[in-house]
Design an enzyme around this catalytic site. Structure first.
Site, PDB file in Angstrom:
ATOM      1  N   VAL A 288       4.125   1.990   5.514  1.00  0.00           N
ATOM      2  CA  VAL A 288       4.961   0.791   4.860  1.00  0.00           C
ATOM      3  C   VAL A 288       6.687   1.452   5.540  1.00  0.00           C
ATOM      4  O   VAL A 288       7.626   0.737   6.489  1.00  0.00           O
ATOM      5  CB  VAL A 288       5.195  -0.019   3.943  1.00  0.00           C
ATOM      6  CG1 VAL A 288       5.848  -1.192   3.692  1.00  0.00           C
ATOM      7  CG2 VAL A 288       3.617  -0.164   3.555  1.00  0.00           C
TER       8      VAL A 288
ATOM      9  N   GLY B  25       1.043  -0.864  -0.269  1.00  0.00           N
ATOM     10  CA  GLY B  25      -0.415  -0.536  -0.222  1.00  0.00           C
ATOM     11  C   GLY B  25       1.108   1.153   0.304  1.00  0.00           C
ATOM     12  O   GLY B  25       1.990   1.358  -0.341  1.00  0.00           O
ATOM     13  N   CYS B  26      -0.052   2.187   0.589  1.00  0.00           N
ATOM     14  CA  CYS B  26       1.134   3.792   0.815  1.00  0.00           C
ATOM     15  C   CYS B  26       2.061   3.132   1.387  1.00  0.00           C
ATOM     16  O   CYS B  26       2.706   3.224   2.054  1.00  0.00           O
ATOM     17  CB  CYS B  26      -0.023   4.654   1.073  1.00  0.00           C
ATOM     18  SG  CYS B  26       0.583   6.299   1.710  1.00  0.00           S
ATOM     19  N   PHE B  27       3.239   3.672  -0.043  1.00  0.00           N
ATOM     20  CA  PHE B  27       4.798   3.886   1.443  1.00  0.00           C
ATOM     21  C   PHE B  27       5.537   4.308   2.240  1.00  0.00           C
ATOM     22  O   PHE B  27       6.063   3.887   3.074  1.00  0.00           O
ATOM     23  CB  PHE B  27       5.741   3.710   0.119  1.00  0.00           C
ATOM     24  CG  PHE B  27       6.490   4.719  -0.991  1.00  0.00           C
ATOM     25  CD1 PHE B  27       4.894   6.004  -0.724  1.00  0.00           C
ATOM     26  CD2 PHE B  27       6.893   4.755  -1.995  1.00  0.00           C
ATOM     27  CE1 PHE B  27       5.164   6.892  -0.976  1.00  0.00           C
ATOM     28  CE2 PHE B  27       6.623   5.533  -3.485  1.00  0.00           C
ATOM     29  CZ  PHE B  27       6.068   6.612  -2.926  1.00  0.00           C
ATOM     30  N   TRP B  28       4.381   5.642   2.436  1.00  0.00           N
ATOM     31  CA  TRP B  28       4.728   6.083   3.626  1.00  0.00           C
ATOM     32  C   TRP B  28       4.520   5.507   4.795  1.00  0.00           C
ATOM     33  O   TRP B  28       5.750   5.226   5.907  1.00  0.00           O
ATOM     34  CB  TRP B  28       3.959   7.329   3.484  1.00  0.00           C
ATOM     35  CG  TRP B  28       3.936   8.129   2.406  1.00  0.00           C
ATOM     36  CD1 TRP B  28       5.295   8.342   1.893  1.00  0.00           C
ATOM     37  CD2 TRP B  28       2.592   9.676   2.328  1.00  0.00           C
ATOM     38  NE1 TRP B  28       4.428  10.046   0.705  1.00  0.00           N
ATOM     39  CE2 TRP B  28       3.609  10.197   1.578  1.00  0.00           C
ATOM     40  CE3 TRP B  28       1.537   9.831   3.136  1.00  0.00           C
ATOM     41  CZ2 TRP B  28       2.702  10.945   0.881  1.00  0.00           C
ATOM     42  CZ3 TRP B  28       1.051  10.742   2.189  1.00  0.00           C
ATOM     43  CH2 TRP B  28       1.466  11.656   1.385  1.00  0.00           C
TER      44      TRP B  28
END
Length: 433
Positions: A15, A10-13
């Site tokens: 992760v 999903g959104c890499f922020w």
């Protein structure tokens, strides 16, 4: 052994933040992977999010990942010749296997999102948010495949569907734009959704704690009171804080500037007037006479830190204009007159204190600017400067990114001439003299 592996969940922020908090993880970088075009950027990846359908993607995934013996002539499974396979948002995790096992990291990946959701996570829809593991060695491959089967069994018991995560070797990792790196460290209240299924492994594998006892225990009894001049206060955490560690390693450990920097727990500040909330760590406060002039929650990159420090230290001066707007001081300026005949020593970056030029390499070019035959090794960066219809080479301080001047090929005895603005330098005399 130090290894790397790439995850998409999903959104890499969010992760990135998740993996940065794991002991044994050395570095986490946001980026893009899994597509079939070069040099992707955020806008391209976003624009291509619906280019390949879930049906085509999953069949391609099946062919690449789990069914190597599939008939190459089976048209049903062939990728369309002109189909663009989009990249997905990923994080590259560099880790030390002496501190954390590959099994732990991969099981953490399965648990931190919903791997049964096709082309997206939660409300983040599109193949740019698809789930994936891109391994870099055979051991990672075997663990990815075996833990997938193990997690599928656990998911089945809870009524979830089939795992659709892409599992294959890493082709190439493309680093994302700077503003995506450490995004949640810079923006503590930023977007960070939770897409976990709540299904957990019975055991996740080996991990060693970085520290035993209280983190930053040396700060426990430290009380700070105002110095009566300019200073920088860094609010630290009493628990392990990856962004505090990153700020220390990338900024504080290399800082040798004239404005003192002190670290403290928020509740141990006495006599200061603070406006910025200090619940997030690190919080960086720029203080003058005990009063906050600027404050920032979360991680600051070296470039961001020194831009703020430049404004704090230099104000609206000529030095700030030269450092950050590529200005130029006048010939034979006051600072030049002071620095042209100093005793032996080194000229340092006015903000970081990093050594830049040695007096042994200084010479009088009669140009009205400080001139040197060379810079101290690994202290500067050179880049083309074609402004104002001229072709020149700009000289930049490596530690802070500030503009220093230009380098020319007309030095004495065939050497180069570093033409440097004295206004952005400080001088440190050789104490051995």
């Amino acid at each position: 052994m130090v290894l790397e592996i790439v995850f998409a969940a999903g959104c890499f922020w969010g992760v990135e933040k998740n993996f940065e908090q794991i002991s044994g993880v050395i570095e986490v970088t946001s980026g893009y992977a899994g597509g079939n075009y070069d040099n992707p950027d955020y806008h391209q990846v976003l624009a291509n999010k619906d280019n390949n359908t879930a049906f085509n993607f999953l069949n391609l995934l099946k062919k690449i990942s789990w069914n190597d013996e599939e008939d190459e002539n089976d048209e049903h499974n062939k990728e369309p010749n002109k189909n663009t396979i989009n990249h997905t948002e990923v994080v590259k995790v560099i880790y030390d296997t002496k501190l954390v096992s590959t099994e732990f990291l991969i099981k953490n990946f399965w648990e931190l999102h919903d791997p049964t959701q096709t082309d997206g996570q939660g409300n983040d829809k599109g193949n740019n948010y698809r789930s994936a593991i891109y391994w870099t060695n055979d051991e990672q491959k075997q663990i990815a495949l075996s833990t997938k089967d193990e997690y599928q069994t656990l998911l089945n018991k809870k009524g979830f569907g089939e795992i659709v995560s892409e599992l294959k070797p890493l082709d190439k990792f493309w680093q994302a734009e700077d503003y995506h790196q450490d995004y949640l460290a810079k923006n503590p209240n930023g977007y960070c959704p939770n897409h976990k299924t709540g299904v957990k492994f019975a055991s996740k594998g080996m991990i060693k704690e970085k520290l035993s006892g209280t983190y930053n225990e040396h700060l426990k009894d430290l009380i700070l009171e105002p110095l009566g001049d300019k200073e920088i206060i860094v609010i630290e955490s009493d628990a392990y804080c990856p962004y505090c560690v990153a700020f220390k390693q990338k900024v504080l450990d290399k800082y040798k500037g004239s404005i003192p920097v002190r670290s403290v727990f928020a509740h141990n500040l006495k006599g200061y007037t603070i406006k910025t909330p200090t619940f997030a760590t690190p919080t960086i406060l720029f203080i003058e006479n005990g009063i906050e002039k600027a404050g920032f929650q979360g991680y600051l990159s070296p470039q961001e830190f020194y831009k703020i420090l430049g404004k704090f230290k230099l104000g609206d001066s000529k030095a700030f204009d030269i450092a950050f707007n590529e200005g130029t001081e006048g010939r034979f300026c006051k600072q030049y007159d002071i620095f042209k005949n100093t005793p032996d020593g080194v000229f340092v970056d006015k903000l970081s204190g990093a050594p830049l030029f040695d007096t042994n390499d200084r010479f009088n070019s009669k140009s009205g600017w400080l001139s040197f035959t060379k810079a101290i090794d690994n202290s500067t960066i050179e880049k083309p400067d074609n402004r104002f219809g001229m072709s020149r080479i700009e000289v930049i301080s490596k530690s802070t990114g500030i503009h220093l001047g230009h380098v020319f090929e007309d030095g004495q005895n065939g050497t180069r001439r570093f033409c440097i603005n004295a206004t952005v330098l400080d001088f440190v005399a050789d104490l051995k003299q």
